[in-house]
Design a protein around this motif. Structure first.
Motif: not given
Length: 728
Positions: A451-459, A481-496
Motif C-alpha cells: 500500500v503506497d497512499l501518499y503523493a511524492r511529487e518527484v517520485e 506462485t502466490k499473488p502480490i498486488t500493489a495499491i498506489i494512490f497520490n493523496f497529498k499530505q499536509i504537515p501535522d
C-alpha cells in the motif's frame, strides 16, 4: 513517453497483461547493460519471496528481462520445432500449455515489479527504463500468442475437457491469436500489420497533442471573489509554487482535468466558468490552436480501426470488440443502453428544470449552460441535503478509513490481514500486508499487497486523485506462485494534519481494494487466468464497483467513518446526505455516460463524419444546446488514444452488473438478519472473488444471483424508477 502514461492510465489490460500486441517494425532486442548472474536475478524473479528493493537496480531489472526474454524465445523455438515434427500431441497441457506457463511466469513477474516501481517510485524506475522493459515483455508475450505451431496444436486438439479452467485457457489462446491475425496470410497479413502500426502512431500523435494543448493553456487567476470560494485542494493544484501555502498564491488555471472539474464546481463567476470550459472543449480542434488539431487524426484512427476489423473478418471495429466483452453483441449493448435511457431521459428533464429554478432563486437570471451545471448542482446539493463535502471530509481521515476497510473485509470475507513491518519496501511510506484465508490453511498467507497512499511529487507518476491496483505477481498453482498486488494512490499530505478524503476518493479506495481482493483470493491454476486477468473488459470493474456500493449500506458507512479529531461518528444528517448524494442529478449523470457510450458505438460502426455524429446524438442526451465550437471528441482520450475505443459502454455496463450484485446485499440487509448479509458476502467471495478470469463473467453472475443480470437494480439504486420533482 507521455503516450505510455496515457495508455497506462486508460488501459486496464496493460495492468492485467492481456492486451493485444501491436506489431513492431523492429523486433530485435539489445541489452545495453552488463549481464548479471542468476543469483542477482533471484530477488526479482522468485515466486514467493518478496522483492529486495534495497538491492534493486535498474540494471538488474533490465538485465533480468533480457535474460528471461532470451530464455523464453529459445525455449519457444524448441517447442515449435517439436510441435512441427510431431504428428500427434498426446496431452496438450503437459506437452504445451503447462510448459508455457512455467516458461513465461518469471518475465511476467519482472514486468509486474517494473510497472509497480514506474508508478510508485520513478527514481527507481524512470520512464525510459520502463519503456525498455515494457517493450521487451510485450514482444515476448506476442511470441507466445502469435506462434502458428502452438496455435495449430491447440486448434487441432480434439480432446473434450471437463475442467473449466483448461477450457478457459484454451479459449484465451485461440482468441488472442485470431485477434492478432494468426489466420491471416499473404497481402492481408502485411496490410493488417501496417494498419496496426499506423493506428499506434496516430494514437500517439493524438494523445501527445492533448497533453501539449493542456500544457499550452495557462491563465492567471487572482480575483479574490473567485479565490475565496475555491477549496484548499484546488488552490493547492493551482498554486504556481507547490511548496507555498495554498492560500498564499499566486495561482494559475490550466486544463488539467482535476483543475477544470473542480473549478467549474466552485467558481461563482459565470464568465470565468465559460472561459475555462470553452478552452477545455475546443482544445485540439480547428476552433483552437491549429498546431494541436486532432480532427484529422480522429478520422484516421476510426479508418485504421475499420481496416483492422475488416481484414480480420468483422463487420466493423465495434463487432470485433465484442469478442472480448461480457455483453456478447452490439445489439445487446444497444438494447441495454436504450432501456436505461427510457428512465434516464425523463429524470434528466425534471432535474434540469429544478436546477434552473434553483439557479434563478440564487440570482442567476439566464438559461443554464453546460458549464453552469456543476456549480449549481453543488450548491443545490448543499441546500437540499446539507451535503457539504468539505465538512463531510472531516469524517473520512485516510488512516482510519483504510484501517476500518481492512477490518470490514476481514469480517465479510473470512480472511485475516496482517501487516508485515519487516517487508522490504520501495519507500518508507509503503506498507506490506499478508492475507490469510481463515476458511482454509490459515498458517500460510495466500498472498499479500503493498500500500503506497501518499503523493511524492518527484517520485510518483500517478496523477492527482488517481489510483492504481497493480498486479505485481499472479497466482499460479503450476509454478507454486502466490499473488502480490500493489495499491498506489497520490493523496497529498499536509504537515501535522490528517489526510481527509473526498467521497469520490473513498469510493476509489474501496474500488481498488476490491480488485486487490479479487487478485489475491482467486483460485487459479494458471497465471493467465488469475484474478482480473482474462476477465472481460466490460466486467473488469464489477468487483471494484460492488465494494464502492457497500459504502451505501448505512451500517458499513458508519463503521468506516469517524471524525479525524475526536473519533465522533458520522452524524445522521450527513449519513442521509451521503445516501442522497448518489441520486442527485442521477439522470443527468447517466445520460452523460450513455451519450459517450453511444458516441463511441457510432464512431466504430459508421463512417459518418465525427461532427455530424455529435450533432445528431448530443440533443438526445442533453437539455442544453450544443455549442457550435464544442469539439470535445478531439481531446476525448479514452476512446481515441486510450484503450476504450469500442468499449466505452463498459463503464455503464460494469455499474449495471455491480448494482445487481449489490442488490443481493441490500435485500439481505432488509431482512435485519446479519447472518443473511454474511451469507451473501460469502457467496460473493466464492464466485466473483474466487473465479476471477477462470470462468466467463456471465456464468459467474448466474452462480451468484441464480439468473441473468437486469438493468432494474441500477435504475432503482439511482432512484430513476419514478423520479419526480425534488423537494427540500
Amino acid at each position: 513517453m507521455s503516450y505510455l502514461r496515457a495508455i497506462l492510465r486508460h488501459n486496464p489490460l496493460l495492468i492485467s497483461r492481456t492486451a493485444l500486441i501491436v506489431p513492431k517494425r523492429n523486433t530485435g532486442f539489445i541489452v545495453l547493460v552488463p549481464e548479471i548472474g542468476e543469483e542477482d536475478c533471484a530477488a526479482i524473479t522468485n515466486n514467493n519471496d518478496l522483492p529486495e528493493f534495497n538491492n534493486f537496480t535498474i540494471e538488474k531489472c533490465i538485465s533480468a528481462v533480457g535474460n528471461q526474454g532470451l530464455e523464453v524465445e529459445k525455449s519457444l523455438k524448441n517447442l515449435e520445432k517439436m510441435l512441427t515434427s510431431k504428428t500427434e500431441i498426446k496431452d496438450l497441457f503437459s506437452e504445451v500449455l503447462d510448459p508455457l506457463e512455467k516458461l513465461t511466469t518469471p518475465i511476467e513477474n519482472t514486468w509486474g515489479l517494473a510497472k509497480t516501481l514506474y508508478l510508485g517510485n520513478s527514481t527507481l524506475m524512470p520512464t525510459k527504463s520502463y519503456l525498455t522493459i515494457h517493450d521487451r515483455a510485450c514482444r515476448v508475450r506476442a511470441a507466445k500468442f502469435n506462434s502458428l505451431p502452438i496455435y495449430n496444436a491447440i486448434k487441432n486438439d480434439n480432446k473434450e475437457y471437463k475442467d473449466e479452467q483448461q477450457k478457459r485457457l484454451i479459449h484465451k489462446y485461440l482468441l488472442e491469436a485470431r485477434l492478432n491475425g494468426i489466420e491471416i496470410e499473404g497481402t492481408s497479413k502485411y496490410q493488417l500489420n501496417e494498419a496496426l502500426v499506423k493506428l499506434s502512431e496516430i494514437r500517439a500523435k493524438y494523445h501527445n497533442n492533448v497533453e501539449a494543448a493542456r500544457r499550452a493553456f495557462m491563465q492567471n487567476c487572482d480575483d479574490q471573489k473567485i479565490i475565496k470560494e475555491l477549496p484548499i485542494s484546488l488552490l493547492s493544484a493551482m498554486s504556481v509554487d507547490p511548496k507555498a501555502p495554498p492560500k498564499k498564491g499566486p495561482w494559475k488555471l490550466t486544463l488539467q482535468p482535476f483543475i477544470v472539474k473542480s473549478f467549474l464546481e466552485h467558481c461563482p463567476d459565470h464568465n470565468a466558468r465559460w472561459n475555462l470550459w470553452q478552452a477545455d472543449v475546443r482544445k485540439c480542434s480547428r476552433q483552437s490552436d491549429k498546431q494541436f488539431d486532432n480532427s484529422v487524426f480522429l478520422e484516421e484512427i476510426r479508418y485504421a480501426r475499420r481496416q483492422q476489423a475488416t481484414i480480420l473478418g468483422y463487420e466493423n471495429f465495434m463487432h470485433m470488440s465484442m469478442e472480448t466483452k461480457m455483453a456478447g453483441s452490439v445489439e445487446n449493448v444497444k438494447n441495454t443502453l436504450a432501456r436505461l435511457y427510457e428512465n434516464a431521459r425523463p429524470a434528466l428533464e425534471t432535474e434540469m428544470a429544478n436546477l434552473q429554478t434553483y439557479a434563478e432563486k440564487d440570482g442567476f437570471h439566464k438559461s443554464l449552460e453546460i458549464q453552469d451545471i456543476d456549480y449549481y448542482r453543488r450548491k443545490q446539493l448543499i441546500d437540499l441535503f446539507d451535503f457539504n463535502e468539505e465538512v463531510i471530509r472531516e469524517y473520512f481521515p485516510l488512516n482510519k478509513v483504510f484501517k476500518n476497510l481492512l477490518k470490514l473485509s476481514e469480517s465479510l470475507f473470512n480472511i485475516k490481514i496482517v501487516e508485515r513491518p519487516s517487508a522490504n519496501r520501495w519507500h518508507e511510506d509503503v506498507k506490506f500486508y499478508d492475507v490469510f484465508d481463515l476458511s482454509g490453511n490459515a498458517k500460510e498467507p495466500v498472498g499479500g499487497f503493498y500500500v503506497d497512499l501518499y503523493a511524492r511529487e518527484v517520485e510518483k507518476t500517478v496523477g492527482l486523485n488517481s489510483g492504481w491496483m497493480v498486479k505485481m505477481r499472479n497466482k499460479s498453482e503450476l509454478t507454486n506462485t502466490k499473488p502480490i498486488t500493489a495499491i498506489i494512490f497520490n493523496f497529498k499530505q499536509i504537515p501535522d494534519k490528517s489526510v481527509l478524503l473526498s467521497v469520490n476518493e473513498v469510493q476509489q479506495l474501496f474500488s481498488k481494494f476490491g480488485l486487490t481482493l479479487q487478485n489475491l483470493l482467486c483460485n487459479s491454476k494458471y497465471n493467465e487466468l488469475s484474478g482480473s486477468s482474462n476477465v472481460e473488459w466490460d466486467a473488469v470493474e464489477i468487483v471494484g464497483n460492488v465494494m464502492s456500493n457497500l459504502l451505501y449500506d448505512e451500517k458499513i458507512l458508519k463503521l468506516i467513518t469517524t471524525h479525524y479529531s475526536n473519533d465522533d461518528p458520522l452524524p445522521d444528517k450527513y449519513v442521509t446526505a451521503f445516501m442522497k448524494n448518489r441520486r442527485h442529478l442521477a439522470g443527468y449523470n447517466l445520460c452523460r455516460q450513455l451519450y459517450f457510450s453511444e458516441l463511441d458505438i457510432n464512431f466504430n460502426t459508421t463512417t459518418h463524419f465525427w461532427w455530424d455524429i455529435v450533432k445528431e446524438l448530443y440533443p438526445k442526451y442533453h437539455t442544453v444546446p450544443l455549442d457550435k465550437k464544442d469539439s470535445h471528441p478531439c481531446s476525448f482520450t479514452p476512446i481515441s488514444s486510450g484503450e476504450w475505443g469500442g468499449a466505452y459502454y463498459s463503464f455503464v455496463w460494469s455499474e449495471l452488473i455491480a448494482a445487481d450484485v449489490y442488490s443481493a446485499f441490500w435485500e439481505a440487509r432488509n431482512t435485519e438478519n446479519e447472518e443473511n448479509f454474511r451469507e451473501v458476502a460469502n457467496r460473493f467471495r466464492s464466485t466473483f472473488l474466487t473465479y476471477g478470469g477462470t470462468l466467463n463473467t456471465s456464468e459467474v453472475f448466474r452462480r451468484f444471483r441464480g439468473r441473468d443480470p437486469s438493468p432494474k437494480a441500477l435504475i432503482k439504486v439511482l432512484g430513476l424508477e419514478t423520479k419526480t420533482e425534488i423537494k427540500k
